[in-house]
Structures are given as structure tokens and as C-alpha cells.
Motif scaffolding. Structure first.
Motif, PDB file in Angstrom:
ATOM      1  N   VAL A 157       0.828  -1.201   0.000  1.00 20.83           N
ATOM      2  CA  VAL A 157       0.000   0.000   0.000  1.00 20.83           C
ATOM      3  C   VAL A 157       0.866   1.256   0.000  1.00 20.83           C
ATOM      4  CG1 VAL A 157      -1.649   1.348   1.377  1.00 20.83           C
ATOM      5  CG2 VAL A 157      -1.996  -1.109   1.061  1.00 20.83           C
TER       6      VAL A 157
ATOM      7  N   PRO B  30      -2.420   4.839  -5.798  1.00 21.90           N
ATOM      8  CA  PRO B  30      -3.810   4.471  -5.471  1.00 21.90           C
ATOM      9  C   PRO B  30      -4.540   3.774  -6.609  1.00 21.90           C
ATOM     10  CG  PRO B  30      -3.308   6.688  -4.702  1.00 21.90           C
ATOM     11  CD  PRO B  30      -2.135   6.251  -5.539  1.00 21.90           C
ATOM     12  N   ALA B  31      -4.118   4.010  -7.854  1.00 20.27           N
ATOM     13  CA  ALA B  31      -4.804   3.402  -9.001  1.00 20.27           C
ATOM     14  C   ALA B  31      -4.328   1.982  -9.298  1.00 20.27           C
ATOM     15  CB  ALA B  31      -4.604   4.268 -10.241  1.00 20.27           C
ATOM     16  N   ASN B  32      -3.293   1.518  -8.608  1.00 12.81           N
ATOM     17  CA  ASN B  32      -2.743   0.197  -8.876  1.00 12.81           C
ATOM     18  C   ASN B  32      -3.770  -0.894  -8.548  1.00 12.81           C
ATOM     19  OD1 ASN B  32      -1.132  -2.329  -7.676  1.00 12.81           O
ATOM     20  ND2 ASN B  32       0.095  -1.376  -9.279  1.00 12.81           N
ATOM     21  N   THR B  33      -3.968  -1.815  -9.487  1.00 12.49           N
ATOM     22  CA  THR B  33      -4.997  -2.851  -9.328  1.00 12.49           C
ATOM     23  C   THR B  33      -4.738  -3.743  -8.126  1.00 12.49           C
ATOM     24  OG1 THR B  33      -5.370  -2.880 -11.717  1.00 12.49           O
ATOM     25  CG2 THR B  33      -6.165  -4.778 -10.468  1.00 12.49           C
TER      26      THR B  33
ATOM     27  N   ARG C  73      -2.957  -3.120  -5.492  1.00 12.77           N
ATOM     28  CA  ARG C  73      -3.130  -2.330  -4.260  1.00 12.77           C
ATOM     29  C   ARG C  73      -4.606  -2.234  -3.877  1.00 12.77           C
ATOM     30  NH1 ARG C  73      -4.040   2.953  -2.430  1.00 12.77           N
ATOM     31  NH2 ARG C  73      -2.608   3.680  -0.775  1.00 12.77           N
ATOM     32  N   GLN C  74      -5.447  -1.985  -4.852  1.00 12.39           N
ATOM     33  CA  GLN C  74      -6.880  -1.897  -4.593  1.00 12.39           C
ATOM     34  C   GLN C  74      -7.439  -3.232  -4.103  1.00 12.39           C
ATOM     35  OE1 GLN C  74      -8.417  -0.498  -8.338  1.00 12.39           O
ATOM     36  NE2 GLN C  74      -7.879   1.637  -7.948  1.00 12.39           N
TER      37      GLN C  74
ATOM     38  N   LEU D  69      -6.349  -3.766  -0.429  1.00 13.49           N
ATOM     39  CA  LEU D  69      -7.149  -2.981   0.521  1.00 13.49           C
ATOM     40  C   LEU D  69      -8.545  -3.580   0.696  1.00 13.49           C
ATOM     41  CD1 LEU D  69      -6.170   0.675  -0.468  1.00 13.49           C
ATOM     42  CD2 LEU D  69      -5.531  -0.558   1.610  1.00 13.49           C
ATOM     43  N   SER D  70      -9.103  -4.079  -0.393  1.00 12.93           N
ATOM     44  CA  SER D  70     -10.412  -4.723  -0.276  1.00 12.93           C
ATOM     45  C   SER D  70     -10.322  -5.973   0.587  1.00 12.93           C
ATOM     46  CB  SER D  70     -10.969  -5.063  -1.654  1.00 12.93           C
ATOM     47  OG  SER D  70     -10.197  -6.069  -2.301  1.00 12.93           O
TER      48      SER D  70
END
Length: 338
Positions: free
Chosen positions: A258, A263-266, A268-269, A272-273
């Protein structure tokens, strides 16, 4: 065939594959609802329900001696319950719908990827074969009058089907991420793998606890639900404490990721989910521990864990997307030469 190729392209295939994965997760949730509400024998036979394709809505639609007829399925002292019957039957209908979705995914894969990446076609077909076996296994669950080990095997096979579909989806999307850099250190990758194994272990521990819950529920009944937790024994406490180990090992690879990725990195998203899902899953576990295992919390708790595991598998595939891309490129070259 040309019109079919125009209708089914790689983009539409990816959408269908995603929809199929979501539908399988929904089936896992509904299966959990069936189990937590005690509706598993709402239909004592399979594939029909009380010998009918459309289940009865009133006891008057059944033979007077239906309890005797289905006594070998646990109905000797059980009265017809329309809610449980239709809960189980809707679960079966959803299972049949999943079979259609997976079959359509296989057909779409042959159109979109037959000459580009037949591995996607092969794994799509494997998912179709597995869902057929899953239907057969569901029939065995009913005929065994809900043998707990068969229920657990039924659920684990659903996880395998999700894994196969996740691989198909990841392989079909790998080329879209070719320009997206995701730097995960060797240490991070090790913790990613370790935490995945621990999460799967936690789910397996949960299935063991779930079997004990079923036994305790049969012994004390819903009226004494407040006693269930105290009767679960050591497996429950191991499962509860192990959740903190799972969360800690997840953070060991997620936190550096993270911090280092945009923030747009797949990936990374997705990471976080996963944290959010595991956090909510632990919260539902707390609710069950301190509020007498409410029926709604059981299927939600299980489904969140399975979704988190599926996302983590997807993360592993995307972190290793170079391997997917190499295999895809080799397949495309091979079929162009044929």
C-alpha cells in the motif's frame, strides 16, 4: 460463426467470467443460509422436492402419510415447513443457474480464445465439469441426510470452482495489466503465499467449528441458542484466536504494498479490499461469539472468508502476471503457426 465472433469478444468474455464468479459467491452465501436455518432437508429428495418439480406451498398438497414416506430421510418426527422447503429449493435453482453460467463461460471461451489461448478454454471446461460433479455431490448430501463431512466437501469444492474461474479471469485480463508495474519484494511474496495458506487453514478450521455448531444445535435446539458457544469446545477458541494470526500475516505484505504503489494500482486496490473483508469477517465472528450465533451471521462470515481467499488468489496471479503473459504469448504463437 463470424456474427458469433462479433458478439463474443475478449471483453464480453471477461465480463461473463466475472459475473459467473459473483454468481458462485452468491451460491456459497445461499448455501450458508440453507445450513444456518436448518433448511438442508427442506426437500427430502433430489432432484425433485417431495416428488414434485414445483415444491408444495402447503402441507395439504402432500400425502397424508408423507412423514412415513420420507421417514428414512429424517421426517419421522418432522413436520413440513414451507419456508425451509422453498429455501432449499431456491438454493437448488440457483445452483442450476450457476451451471448455465459456467457452460456459457465455456462456450464464450471457445469463441474468444480457441485460436489465441486454449488454456482458457481448457480451464473453463474444467469448471463446467466440476460444477456437474458439484450437483452430483449435492444429491449425495441429501441422500446422506446431511452428513457433515459431505457438506464440508461440498463447500470446499465450491472454493475450487471459484479458484478455477479466478485463474481463467486472471489469465484473460493479464494483457490489460502489462503496463502496470507492481513491485512486491521477495519477502512480500513469501508472506503473500504464507498468509494465503493460513487463510485457507482458517477456513478449514471454520468448517470444523461449523460441524460442531450443527451437533450442538441438534442437541439444544434454537430455543437455547445462547448455550451454543459454551458447548463448542477447544476448536472454537483455536479458530477465534487464529483469526488474529491471519490478519497479522496479511498486513505483513499488504502494508508495504500500500505504501509503495499508487492508489490506481490494481493489486493495491485488491489488497485494501482484502483488509476490509477480513476486518468485517472478524467483526461477524465477534457478533457470533457474543450474541449467540445469530443465523444471519454464519453465512455472511463464511462467504466473506471465501471471497477474501479468492481475491488473494487473484492477487498472487496478478503479482506473477509475467508468467501468465508468457504462457499466453506462447499459446498465441503456437496456434498462429498451426
Amino acid at each position: 460463426m463470424t456474427s458469433l465472433n462479433n458478439l463474443i469478444n475478449e471483453r464480453s468474455f471477461r465480463r461473463l467470467a466475472l459475473l459467473t464468479v459473483i454468481a458462485v459467491y452468491l451460491l456459497i452465501l445461499v448455501g450458508g443460509i440453507v445450513r444456518s436455518t436448518g433448511s438442508g432437508m427442506g426437500c427430502p429428495d433430489w432432484p425433485k422436492c417431495f416428488g414434485q418439480w414445483v415444491p408444495p406451498t402447503n402441507v395439504n398438497e402432500l400425502p397424508v402419510n408423507y412423514q412415513e414416506i420420507y421417514s428414512h430421510r429424517g421426517y419421522a418426527n418432522t413436520e413440513f415447513n414451507v419456508v425451509k422447503t422453498w429455501t432449499e429449493y431456491l438454493n437448488r435453482l440457483l445452483g442450476a443457474l450457476i451451471g448455465v453460467f459456467i457452460f456459457l463461460t465455456f462456450i464464450a471461451s471457445t469463441v474468444a480464445y480457441w485460436r489465441k489461448d486454449r488454456a482458457i478454454v481448457g480451464y473453463s471446461f474444467l469448471a463446467f465439469i466440476l460444477v456437474g460433479f458439484q450437483g452430483w455431490l449435492g444429491a449425495k448430501v441429501v441422500s446422506s441426510v446431511l452428513a457433515t463431512w459431505l457438506i464440508t466437501l461440498h463447500m470446499l469444492l465450491a472454493i475450487v470452482i471459484v479458484g478455477v474461474l479466478m485463474y481463467v479471469m486472471a489469465r484473460s485480463r493479464a494483457a490489460l495489466l502489462v503496463n502496470e508495474q507492481t513491485n512486491v519484494s521477495k519477502t512480500g511474496q513469501r508472506w503473500l503465499l504464507i498468509s494465503s495458506i493460513l487463510l485457507l487453514t482458517q477456513i478449514l478450521l471454520g468448517t470444523q467449528v461449523r460441524e460442531v455448531v450443527d451437533e450442538v444445535a441438534d442437541q439444544f435446539g434454537a430455543q437455547q441458542r445462547f448455550r451454543w458457544i459454551d458447548e463448542l469446545g477447544i476448536r472454537f477458541y483455536i479458530h477465534r484466536s487464529f483469526s488474529l494470526v491471519v490478519l497479522a500475516t496479511q498486513l505483513l505484505w499488504i502494508w508495504p504494498l500500500v505504501k509503495s504503489q499508487s492508489p490506481a494500482n490494481t493489486v493495491r486496490q485488491l489488497a485494501l479490499s482484502m483488509v476490509a473483508l477480513i476486518g468485517v469477517e472478524i467483526a461477524t465472528g465477534i457478533v457470533m461469539a457474543y450474541w449467540a450465533i445469530p443465523a444471519w451471521a454464519q453465512p455472511v462470515h463464511l462467504t466473506l472468508a471465501v471471497v477474501a481467499l479468492g481475491i488473494q488468489f487473484l492477487v498472487i496471479l496478478f503479482v506473477k502476471k509475467e508468467t501468465l503473459l508468457i504462457n499466453t504469448a506462447r499459446s498465441e504463437v503456437r496456434y498462429e503457426q498451426v
